[in-house]
Design a protein around this motif. Structure first.
Motif, PDB file in Angstrom:
ATOM      1  N   UNK A   1       0.850  -1.187   0.000  1.00 36.53           N
ATOM      2  CA  UNK A   1       0.000   0.000   0.000  1.00 36.53           C
ATOM      3  C   UNK A   1       0.891   1.244   0.000  1.00 36.53           C
ATOM      4  N   UNK A   2       0.533   2.201  -0.759  1.00 36.59           N
ATOM      5  CA  UNK A   2       1.334   3.413  -0.902  1.00 36.59           C
ATOM      6  C   UNK A   2       1.232   4.303   0.329  1.00 36.59           C
ATOM      7  N   UNK A   3       2.348   4.932   0.645  1.00 35.29           N
ATOM      8  CA  UNK A   3       2.332   5.893   1.744  1.00 35.29           C
ATOM      9  C   UNK A   3       1.924   7.272   1.254  1.00 35.29           C
ATOM     10  N   UNK A   4       1.701   7.428  -0.040  1.00 30.57           N
ATOM     11  CA  UNK A   4       1.328   8.713  -0.632  1.00 30.57           C
ATOM     12  C   UNK A   4      -0.141   8.659  -1.064  1.00 30.57           C
ATOM     13  N   UNK A   5      -1.041   8.486  -0.090  1.00 32.49           N
ATOM     14  CA  UNK A   5      -2.459   8.320  -0.393  1.00 32.49           C
ATOM     15  C   UNK A   5      -3.166   9.637  -0.649  1.00 32.49           C
ATOM     16  N   UNK A   6      -2.756  10.678   0.038  1.00 31.13           N
ATOM     17  CA  UNK A   6      -3.471  11.946  -0.069  1.00 31.13           C
ATOM     18  C   UNK A   6      -2.620  12.998  -0.771  1.00 31.13           C
ATOM     19  N   UNK A   7      -3.287  14.034  -1.235  1.00 27.52           N
ATOM     20  CA  UNK A   7      -2.595  15.140  -1.886  1.00 27.52           C
ATOM     21  C   UNK A   7      -1.616  15.799  -0.900  1.00 27.52           C
ATOM     22  N   UNK A   8      -2.012  15.905   0.354  1.00 27.03           N
ATOM     23  CA  UNK A   8      -1.158  16.508   1.381  1.00 27.03           C
ATOM     24  C   UNK A   8       0.134  15.707   1.560  1.00 27.03           C
ATOM     25  N   UNK A   9       0.028  14.374   1.585  1.00 27.06           N
ATOM     26  CA  UNK A   9       1.219  13.531   1.718  1.00 27.06           C
ATOM     27  C   UNK A   9       2.139  13.685   0.507  1.00 27.06           C
ATOM     28  N   UNK A  10       1.548  13.783  -0.672  1.00 24.60           N
ATOM     29  CA  UNK A  10       2.329  13.962  -1.898  1.00 24.60           C
ATOM     30  C   UNK A  10       3.070  15.298  -1.854  1.00 24.60           C
ATOM     31  N   UNK A  11       2.389  16.351  -1.443  1.00 26.42           N
ATOM     32  CA  UNK A  11       3.004  17.679  -1.349  1.00 26.42           C
ATOM     33  C   UNK A  11       4.138  17.664  -0.330  1.00 26.42           C
ATOM     34  N   UNK A  12       3.910  17.023   0.810  1.00 22.32           N
ATOM     35  CA  UNK A  12       4.959  16.939   1.833  1.00 22.32           C
ATOM     36  C   UNK A  12       6.192  16.229   1.291  1.00 22.32           C
ATOM     37  N   UNK A  13       5.985  15.155   0.540  1.00 22.37           N
ATOM     38  CA  UNK A  13       7.115  14.429  -0.045  1.00 22.37           C
ATOM     39  C   UNK A  13       7.913  15.329  -0.982  1.00 22.37           C
TER      40      UNK A  13
END
Length: 106
Positions: A1-13
């Motif tokens: 399962x991906x740790x980048x599920x939400x837009x917020x997590x993607x932006x943080x990365x």
């Protein structure tokens, strides 16, 4: 399962220091040239499009949603111009209107 599920997590990365440093390393490795344009026999570099504020992206070859373990793997990264990157992800593609000439000929 991906740790980048939400837009917020993607932006943080993508704002992380680790990503920012790696992005610069990939751009240097690829000589600030779009690798897709290069494969197709042309060269696209930072100087080719002075109108745009951002001309080159660092792309994940295998998407971070399906392969989160490769998110910071240099071998999974390539430099692409914005146009090639958008084309790869099927973004902002203009749809050509069908014309008389597109119809089947008999």
């Amino acid at each position: 399962m991906s740790q980048y599920k939400t837009k917020k997590q993607k932006i943080q990365f993508y704002k992380s220091r680790e990503w920012q440093k790696l992005r610069v390393r990939v751009l240097k490795r690829d000589n600030c040239e779009c690798q897709e344009c290069k494969r197709n026999g042309s060269v696209y570099t930072e100087e080719n499009d002075p109108e745009k504020h951002k001309r080159l992206d660092v792309d994940h070859i295998k998407d971070i949603y399906t392969h989160p373990e490769l998110a910071l793997d240099m071998d999974n990264l390539q430099t692409l111009c914005v146009k090639c990157h958008n084309r790869k992800h099927n973004r902002f593609q203009k749809r050509r209107k069908k014309t008389f000439w597109d119809d089947e000929k008999w």
